[in-house]
Write a protein that holds these residues in place. Structure first.
Motif, mmCIF file in Angstrom:
data_model
loop_
_atom_site.group_PDB
_atom_site.id
_atom_site.type_symbol
_atom_site.label_atom_id
_atom_site.label_comp_id
_atom_site.label_asym_id
_atom_site.label_seq_id
_atom_site.Cartn_x
_atom_site.Cartn_y
_atom_site.Cartn_z
ATOM 1 N N VAL A 55 4.199 12.385 -6.652
ATOM 2 C CA VAL A 55 4.359 13.303 -6.405
ATOM 3 C C VAL A 55 4.503 13.592 -5.127
ATOM 4 C CG1 VAL A 55 2.770 15.136 -6.923
ATOM 5 C CG2 VAL A 55 2.482 14.225 -8.716
ATOM 6 N N GLU A 56 4.244 13.330 -4.252
ATOM 7 C CA GLU A 56 4.329 13.689 -2.899
ATOM 8 C C GLU A 56 5.879 13.805 -2.467
ATOM 9 O OE1 GLU A 56 3.777 11.563 1.733
ATOM 10 O OE2 GLU A 56 1.925 11.664 -0.371
ATOM 11 N N LEU A 57 6.339 12.816 -2.941
ATOM 12 C CA LEU A 57 8.112 12.271 -2.627
ATOM 13 C C LEU A 57 9.094 13.478 -3.745
ATOM 14 C CD1 LEU A 57 8.131 8.357 -3.184
ATOM 15 C CD2 LEU A 57 8.214 9.733 -1.307
ATOM 16 N N ARG A 58 8.103 13.438 -4.588
ATOM 17 C CA ARG A 58 9.245 14.614 -5.639
ATOM 18 C C ARG A 58 8.944 15.818 -5.088
ATOM 19 N NH1 ARG A 58 12.326 10.849 -6.399
ATOM 20 N NH2 ARG A 58 12.277 9.471 -8.527
ATOM 21 N N ARG A 59 7.704 16.155 -4.589
ATOM 22 C CA ARG A 59 7.404 17.852 -3.677
ATOM 23 C C ARG A 59 8.132 17.701 -2.199
ATOM 24 N NH1 ARG A 59 1.368 18.351 -4.789
ATOM 25 N NH2 ARG A 59 1.172 18.784 -7.204
ATOM 26 N N ALA A 60 9.286 16.816 -1.941
ATOM 27 C CA ALA A 60 8.963 16.836 0.077
ATOM 28 C C ALA A 60 11.080 16.092 -0.926
ATOM 29 C CB ALA A 60 9.236 15.666 0.691
ATOM 30 N N GLY A 61 10.912 15.759 -1.748
ATOM 31 C CA GLY A 61 12.587 16.288 -2.590
ATOM 32 C C GLY A 61 13.524 15.254 -1.983
ATOM 33 N N ASN A 62 12.740 13.780 -1.761
ATOM 34 C CA ASN A 62 13.049 13.337 -2.704
ATOM 35 C C ASN A 62 13.742 12.331 -3.469
ATOM 36 O OD1 ASN A 62 13.511 10.196 -2.224
ATOM 37 N ND2 ASN A 62 11.903 10.114 -0.748
ATOM 38 N N ALA A 63 14.880 12.150 -4.062
ATOM 39 C CA ALA A 63 15.449 12.053 -5.278
ATOM 40 C C ALA A 63 15.179 10.185 -5.772
ATOM 41 C CB ALA A 63 16.664 12.709 -5.750
ATOM 42 N N VAL A 64 15.316 9.491 -4.881
ATOM 43 C CA VAL A 64 15.292 8.051 -4.622
ATOM 44 C C VAL A 64 14.260 8.058 -6.268
ATOM 45 C CG1 VAL A 64 12.939 7.787 -4.036
ATOM 46 C CG2 VAL A 64 14.719 5.989 -3.610
ATOM 47 N N PRO A 65 15.190 7.280 -7.076
ATOM 48 C CA PRO A 65 14.923 6.711 -8.310
ATOM 49 C C PRO A 65 13.623 5.746 -8.074
ATOM 50 C CG PRO A 65 17.890 6.299 -8.619
ATOM 51 C CD PRO A 65 16.515 6.082 -7.042
ATOM 52 N N ILE A 66 13.050 6.376 -9.005
ATOM 53 C CA ILE A 66 11.827 5.558 -9.298
ATOM 54 C C ILE A 66 11.518 4.985 -10.300
ATOM 55 C CG2 ILE A 66 9.502 5.944 -8.805
ATOM 56 C CD1 ILE A 66 9.384 7.495 -6.611
ATOM 57 N N THR A 78 0.918 -1.557 -0.113
ATOM 58 C CA THR A 78 0.039 -0.297 0.442
ATOM 59 C C THR A 78 1.108 1.563 -0.159
ATOM 60 O OG1 THR A 78 0.075 0.471 2.490
ATOM 61 C CG2 THR A 78 -1.890 -1.201 1.424
ATOM 62 N N ILE A 79 0.613 2.456 -0.413
ATOM 63 C CA ILE A 79 1.184 3.662 -0.662
ATOM 64 C C ILE A 79 1.137 3.721 1.343
ATOM 65 C CG2 ILE A 79 0.582 6.451 -0.927
ATOM 66 C CD1 ILE A 79 -1.030 4.998 -3.584
ATOM 67 N N GLY A 80 0.539 3.839 2.022
ATOM 68 C CA GLY A 80 1.054 4.080 3.025
ATOM 69 C C GLY A 80 1.837 3.045 4.161
ATOM 70 N N ASP A 81 1.697 1.462 3.813
ATOM 71 C CA ASP A 81 3.006 1.343 3.825
ATOM 72 C C ASP A 81 4.473 1.839 3.459
ATOM 73 O OD1 ASP A 81 1.160 -0.511 5.385
ATOM 74 O OD2 ASP A 81 1.562 -1.807 5.158
ATOM 75 N N ALA A 82 4.373 1.883 2.172
ATOM 76 C CA ALA A 82 5.419 2.808 1.083
ATOM 77 C C ALA A 82 5.929 4.061 1.894
ATOM 78 C CB ALA A 82 4.981 2.720 -0.193
ATOM 79 N N ARG A 83 5.421 4.613 2.589
ATOM 80 C CA ARG A 83 5.597 6.000 3.467
ATOM 81 C C ARG A 83 6.379 5.869 4.267
ATOM 82 N NH1 ARG A 83 -0.157 8.079 2.403
ATOM 83 N NH2 ARG A 83 0.015 9.491 0.649
ATOM 84 N N VAL A 84 5.875 4.826 5.017
ATOM 85 C CA VAL A 84 6.910 4.618 6.179
ATOM 86 C C VAL A 84 7.918 3.623 5.987
ATOM 87 C CG1 VAL A 84 7.070 2.700 8.626
ATOM 88 C CG2 VAL A 84 4.751 3.314 7.415
ATOM 89 N N ALA A 85 7.848 3.272 5.110
ATOM 90 C CA ALA A 85 8.945 2.016 4.003
ATOM 91 C C ALA A 85 10.661 2.902 3.492
ATOM 92 C CB ALA A 85 9.258 0.757 3.875
ATOM 93 N N LEU A 86 10.149 4.083 2.728
ATOM 94 C CA LEU A 86 10.574 4.647 2.565
ATOM 95 C C LEU A 86 11.287 6.285 3.826
ATOM 96 C CD1 LEU A 86 9.068 5.563 -1.127
ATOM 97 C CD2 LEU A 86 11.262 4.771 -0.605
ATOM 98 N N SER A 87 10.390 6.493 4.804
ATOM 99 C CA SER A 87 11.013 7.585 6.104
ATOM 100 C C SER A 87 12.020 6.801 6.467
ATOM 101 C CB SER A 87 10.052 7.906 6.821
ATOM 102 O OG SER A 87 9.789 6.155 7.536
ATOM 103 N N GLY A 88 11.956 5.563 6.837
ATOM 104 C CA GLY A 88 13.106 5.306 7.669
ATOM 105 C C GLY A 88 14.457 5.648 5.906
ATOM 106 N N GLY A 89 14.879 5.467 5.143
ATOM 107 C CA GLY A 89 15.598 5.377 4.009
ATOM 108 C C GLY A 89 16.498 4.202 3.563
ATOM 109 N N GLY A 90 17.461 4.154 2.933
ATOM 110 C CA GLY A 90 18.226 2.796 3.116
ATOM 111 C C GLY A 90 17.498 2.321 1.690
#
Length: 228
Positions: free
Chosen positions: A64-75, A32-44
């Motif tokens: 869109v949410e990740l990019r607006r937050a400045g998260n540049a992880v390749p997707i 889910t998107i919710g679980d993805a947010r949690v996972a990505l918030s920890g980095g790694g």
């Protein structure tokens, strides 16, 4: 390369985990998107394979949410929506690549390796250190004119160490690279694979930093202190 898979189809998600790990990647999955947010918030994570149609919303919204937050992880977007307009929309919203279902696992691995290279500012496909050059696509190496072959787990450890040669990787970090969050970890797996790598590369190529973890030796040879 450690990859987060965001995919609600359990069968496909498990297949992706198995296929990527066989290709030398570290892979974890959420549904889910919710679980993805949690996972990505920890980095790694060094890459994300993101489905668009998810139970709690669109993967595009997460993108869109990740990019607006400045998260540049390749997707890399992976979806059954494979019309030109869908691809254009995904790329314009910040995705780095796009693949439609069904897909070829070898191609997916190659595209993820390309994303990693671009993220690190590298053009060459291989990594080189202390006389060893490795080919991530084939999980092979060349050293002193010798062709070397590695198992998927051996290569996952070696590649992780060679990505940042000065960085010490803990045993727990290497176990997570091999098994993800949920895999059953054998107590001495890392030690066994490091032993096998040293037999192929020389005893001093990978150093044990006592009480901390492992690293590849500095250029020119092994360290002189704090290593075992």
């Amino acid at each position: 390369m450690r990859v987060l898979i965001v995919e609600d189809d359990a069968v496909l998600a498990n297949g992706l985990v198995v296929g990527l790990r066989l290709g030398g990647f570290g892979a974890d999955v959420v549904h889910t998107i919710g679980d993805a947010r949690v996972a990505l918030s920890g980095g790694g994570f060094e890459g994300v394979v993101l489905d668009i149609g998810l139970p709690d919303g669109s993967g595009i919204d997460l993108l869109v949410e990740l990019r607006r937050a400045g998260n540049a992880v390749p997707i890399l977007l992976l979806t059954a929506r494979d019309q030109v307009a869908d691809r254009v929309a995904g790329l314009d919203h910040g995705a780095d690549d796009y693949m439609g279902k069904p897909f070829d696992m070898d191609e997916l691995g190659a595209r993820l390796r390309a994303l990693l290279r671009r993220g690190e500012g590298r053009a060459a496909p291989g990594l080189a250190w202390n006389g060893l050059t490795v080919d991530p696509g084939r999980m092979t190496g060349l050293m002193d004119r010798r062709d070397l072959r590695f198992s998927a787990r051996e290569f996952a450890i070696l590649h992780h160490l060679m990505e940042r040669p000065g960085t010490i990787r803990s045993k727990g970090e290497l176990e997570e690279r091999l098994y993800g969050w949920t895999g059953e970890v054998e107590s001495n797996t890392v030690e066994v694979h490091v032993h096998k790598l040293r037999a192929k590369l020389g005893a001093g190529f990978i150093e044990t930093v006592r009480g901390v973890g492992y690293r590849v030796a500095p250029e020119g040879g092994p360290c002189r202190s704090a290593c075992g």
